[in-house]
Design a protein around this motif. Structure first.
Motif, PDB file in Angstrom:
ATOM      1  N   SER A  98       0.837  -1.209   0.000  1.00  0.00           N
ATOM      2  CA  SER A  98       0.000   0.000   0.000  1.00  0.00           C
ATOM      3  C   SER A  98       0.869   1.255   0.000  1.00  0.00           C
ATOM      4  O   SER A  98       2.084   1.194   0.194  1.00  0.00           O
ATOM      5  N   ALA A  99       0.197   2.375  -0.216  1.00  0.00           N
ATOM      6  CA  ALA A  99       0.905   3.650  -0.380  1.00  0.00           C
ATOM      7  C   ALA A  99       1.749   3.983   0.839  1.00  0.00           C
ATOM      8  O   ALA A  99       1.248   4.009   1.964  1.00  0.00           O
ATOM      9  N   SER A 109       1.249   8.972  -1.889  1.00  0.00           N
ATOM     10  CA  SER A 109       0.338   9.941  -2.511  1.00  0.00           C
ATOM     11  C   SER A 109       1.050  11.199  -2.985  1.00  0.00           C
ATOM     12  O   SER A 109       1.979  11.686  -2.348  1.00  0.00           O
ATOM     13  N   ASN A 142      -7.366   8.962  -2.875  1.00  0.00           N
ATOM     14  CA  ASN A 142      -7.506   9.036  -1.423  1.00  0.00           C
ATOM     15  C   ASN A 142      -8.091  10.405  -1.077  1.00  0.00           C
ATOM     16  O   ASN A 142      -7.403  11.418  -1.169  1.00  0.00           O
ATOM     17  N   LYS A 162      -9.863   4.929  -2.036  1.00  0.00           N
ATOM     18  CA  LYS A 162      -9.504   4.518  -0.679  1.00  0.00           C
ATOM     19  C   LYS A 162     -10.504   5.174   0.263  1.00  0.00           C
ATOM     20  O   LYS A 162     -10.589   6.398   0.341  1.00  0.00           O
ATOM     21  N   SER A 209       0.378   0.208  12.403  1.00  0.00           N
ATOM     22  CA  SER A 209      -0.832  -0.519  12.791  1.00  0.00           C
ATOM     23  C   SER A 209      -0.515  -1.803  13.554  1.00  0.00           C
ATOM     24  O   SER A 209       0.631  -2.260  13.585  1.00  0.00           O
ATOM     25  N   SER A 234      -7.000  -2.999   3.503  1.00  0.00           N
ATOM     26  CA  SER A 234      -5.837  -2.248   3.968  1.00  0.00           C
ATOM     27  C   SER A 234      -6.041  -1.886   5.431  1.00  0.00           C
ATOM     28  O   SER A 234      -7.017  -1.218   5.764  1.00  0.00           O
ATOM     29  N   SER A 235      -5.162  -2.374   6.256  1.00  0.00           N
ATOM     30  CA  SER A 235      -5.044  -2.075   7.698  1.00  0.00           C
ATOM     31  C   SER A 235      -4.838  -3.354   8.493  1.00  0.00           C
ATOM     32  O   SER A 235      -5.630  -4.294   8.390  1.00  0.00           O
ATOM     33  N   GLY A 236      -3.750  -3.350   9.249  1.00  0.00           N
ATOM     34  CA  GLY A 236      -3.539  -4.361  10.272  1.00  0.00           C
ATOM     35  C   GLY A 236      -2.834  -5.635   9.869  1.00  0.00           C
ATOM     36  O   GLY A 236      -2.649  -6.507  10.716  1.00  0.00           O
ATOM     37  N   THR A 243      -0.384  -4.042   2.442  1.00  0.00           N
ATOM     38  CA  THR A 243       0.363  -3.909   3.685  1.00  0.00           C
ATOM     39  C   THR A 243       1.405  -2.800   3.602  1.00  0.00           C
ATOM     40  O   THR A 243       2.003  -2.587   2.551  1.00  0.00           O
ATOM     41  N   THR A 244       1.559  -2.104   4.697  1.00  0.00           N
ATOM     42  CA  THR A 244       2.606  -1.083   4.823  1.00  0.00           C
ATOM     43  C   THR A 244       3.325  -1.223   6.165  1.00  0.00           C
ATOM     44  O   THR A 244       4.541  -1.391   6.208  1.00  0.00           O
ATOM     45  N   SER A 245       2.556  -1.160   7.275  1.00  0.00           N
ATOM     46  CA  SER A 245       3.196  -1.124   8.599  1.00  0.00           C
ATOM     47  C   SER A 245       4.152  -2.300   8.815  1.00  0.00           C
ATOM     48  O   SER A 245       5.253  -2.125   9.333  1.00  0.00           O
TER      49      SER A 245
HETATM   50  C1  LIG Z   1       4.559   6.117   6.996  1.00  0.00           C
HETATM   51  C2  LIG Z   1       3.268   5.931   6.272  1.00  0.00           C
HETATM   52  C3  LIG Z   1       3.020   6.665   5.112  1.00  0.00           C
HETATM   53  C4  LIG Z   1       1.816   6.512   4.431  1.00  0.00           C
HETATM   54  N1  LIG Z   1       1.603   7.244   3.301  1.00  0.00           N
HETATM   55  C5  LIG Z   1       0.417   7.106   2.637  1.00  0.00           C
HETATM   56  C6  LIG Z   1       0.169   7.846   1.467  1.00  0.00           C
HETATM   57  O1  LIG Z   1       0.999   8.608   0.981  1.00  0.00           O
HETATM   58  N2  LIG Z   1      -1.045   7.698   0.885  1.00  0.00           N
HETATM   59  C7  LIG Z   1      -2.008   6.849   1.354  1.00  0.00           C
HETATM   60  O2  LIG Z   1      -3.073   6.728   0.763  1.00  0.00           O
HETATM   61  N3  LIG Z   1      -1.771   6.113   2.458  1.00  0.00           N
HETATM   62  C8  LIG Z   1      -0.593   6.229   3.104  1.00  0.00           C
HETATM   63  N4  LIG Z   1      -0.367   5.498   4.224  1.00  0.00           N
HETATM   64  C9  LIG Z   1      -1.409   4.545   4.685  1.00  0.00           C
HETATM   65  C10 LIG Z   1      -1.099   3.128   4.192  1.00  0.00           C
HETATM   66  O3  LIG Z   1      -1.119   3.066   2.776  1.00  0.00           O
HETATM   67  C11 LIG Z   1      -2.086   2.111   4.735  1.00  0.00           C
HETATM   68  O4  LIG Z   1      -3.376   2.341   4.190  1.00  0.00           O
HETATM   69  C12 LIG Z   1      -2.190   2.141   6.250  1.00  0.00           C
HETATM   70  O5  LIG Z   1      -0.906   2.262   6.846  1.00  0.00           O
HETATM   71  C13 LIG Z   1      -2.861   0.875   6.789  1.00  0.00           C
HETATM   72  O6  LIG Z   1      -2.175  -0.278   6.374  1.00  0.00           O
HETATM   73  P1  LIG Z   1      -1.155  -1.063   7.349  1.00  0.00           P
HETATM   74  O7  LIG Z   1      -1.923  -1.459   8.543  1.00  0.00           O
HETATM   75  O8  LIG Z   1      -0.693  -2.236   6.522  1.00  0.00           O
HETATM   76  O9  LIG Z   1      -0.058  -0.118   7.672  1.00  0.00           O
HETATM   77  C14 LIG Z   1       0.835   5.615   4.919  1.00  0.00           C
HETATM   78  C15 LIG Z   1       1.090   4.877   6.081  1.00  0.00           C
HETATM   79  C16 LIG Z   1       2.282   5.025   6.758  1.00  0.00           C
HETATM   80  C17 LIG Z   1       2.519   4.207   7.986  1.00  0.00           C
END
Ligand SMILES: Cc1cc2nc3c(=O)[nH]c(=O)nc-3n(C[C@H](O)[C@H](O)[C@H](O)COP(=O)(O)O)c2cc1C
Length: 329
Positions: A19-20, A45, A131, A168, A216, A242-244, A264-266
């Motif tokens: 994810s972003a 983004s 978003n 989103k 997360s 997306s989340s968790g 996933t991002t976190s």
């Molecule tokens: C450091 C960081 C930067 C992020 N930047 C963006 C972003 O630029 N655009 C966006 O839509 N979401 C952004 N997110 C949100 C993530 O894409 C994701 O939706 C959110 O962290 C939940 O997913 P996770 O639980 O896997 O982290 C960001 C999250 C983190 C932690």
């Protein structure tokens, strides 16, 4: 094992999508994520404010943030944040990868920035994730007006580009399902559930507002899980969770309720980009353990439409839990 899935009309080799986040600002990271099994990458983004040259939101956040999450921002981020650099980022990432690259447009009004979506398409992004990070802190703004903004922005971007467009979503609509249905009917190719909203805390020592962003934890899958389970089979749009997601278990749970892809991002920020391989191998192990031959074998099997335990998703379960004491400490 057949992990293939479709998302936004794109054929993906598996359901694992990055994810972003700023992770994708680094081409080395992107290549490693692809090698470790990522099936698509969403770029961080580009903000309406950047496009309109009013403020540089990312730079502001980097300057003011001191959290675990912000420590992952590359120091060069402000140099990467401008609209021209973003198009260059798309071109470079496309050239470096075989997997689809999805750009992320982040804004709150219809005017002034959506033409930029055309340039994103021309730069080679295979899809756009919209978003609409709109915090309706203006209490004069009604729910209907907030919903109209989402639909307006989707409409103008859909009119501007031919590539697929996903949205989103926030979980804070009075009727999440109806909002999702409206976006689906308005032509959204995908729905990403959910956006995680920035919420301040208070530092009681310093008596200041804390502006950090926490990574997360796995308990956060429950809200998206509920809504993906509810929407699966009811909308044409692809569904992205997306989340968790911290382990393959969360990936499998999201697939069970009907997600087409799991983002996933976190977990990647916490454990490093190589962790994508752990998720990928873990997904295969989870499917093997369940004697599934493909992702399709489990997808949606526990959605609201498919489960025999329908009450688990409804008010009746809430009453049972409160009366029956089925809570965990
Ligand atoms: C450091 C960081 C930067 C992020 N930047 C963006 C972003 O630029 N655009 C966006 O839509 N979401 C952004 N997110 C949100 C993530 O894409 C994701 O939706 C959110 O962290 C939940 O997913 P996770 O639980 O896997 O982290 C960001 C999250 C983190 C932690």
């Amino acid at each position: 094992m057949d992990l293939a899935t479709r998302y936004l009309g794109l054929n993906l080799k598996n359901p694992l999508v990055v994810s972003a986040s700023p992770l994708a600002l680094d081409l080395g990271n992107c290549r490693k994520l692809e090698d470790c099994g990522a099936a698509a990458i969403v770029l961080p983004s580009i903000f309406q404010e950047d496009i309109e040259n009013e403020i540089d939101e990312i730079e502001r956040l980097v300057c003011e943030g001191n959290s675990e999450a912000f420590s992952y921002f590359p120091s060069s981020i402000s140099a990467n944040a401008g609209p021209k650099n973003y198009l260059e980022l798309i071109r470079k990432t496309r050239a470096a990868l075989d997997i689809p690259v999805i750009a992320s447009l982040n804004g709150t009004t219809r005017t002034g920035w959506t033409d930029y979506a055309k340039q994103i398409e021309e730069a080679g992004a295979q899809a756009i994730e919209l978003n609409v990070y709109l915090l309706p802190t203006d209490i004069a703004l009604s729910g209907a007006e907030v919903e109209a903004r989402y639909l307006d922005i989707l409409d103008v971007v859909k009119q501007t580009v031919a590539i697929p467009v996903s949205m989103k979503l926030s979980p804070y609509f009075s009727s999440v399902g109806h909002m999702a249905k409206s976006l689906d009917e308005a032509g959204a190719d995908g729905l990403v559930l959910f956006n995680r909203f920035y919420q301040p805390d208070i530092d009681l020592e310093e008596l200041t507002l804390v502006r950090d962003l926490k990574l997360s934890h796995k308990g956060e899958i429950r809200l998206p899980l509920l809504w993906i389970a509810t929407l699966a089979g009811k909308v044409k749009a692809s569904l992205a969770a997306s989340s968790g997601v911290q382990t393959a278990a969360e990936v499998v749970k999201y697939l069970f309720v009907g997600a087409d892809v799991v983002m996933t991002t976190s977990a990647l920020l916490r454990h490093g980009v190589d962790y994508m391989k752990t998720l990928h191998d873990g997904l295969i192990a989870e499917l093997t353990e369940r004697e599934a031959n493909s992702v399709a074998d489990i997808r949606g099997k526990m959605s609201r439409g498919a489960t025999s335990d329908l009450a688990a998703y409804d008010r009746v379960n809430y009453i049972r839990i409160l009366r029956g004491g089925a809570y965990n400490a």
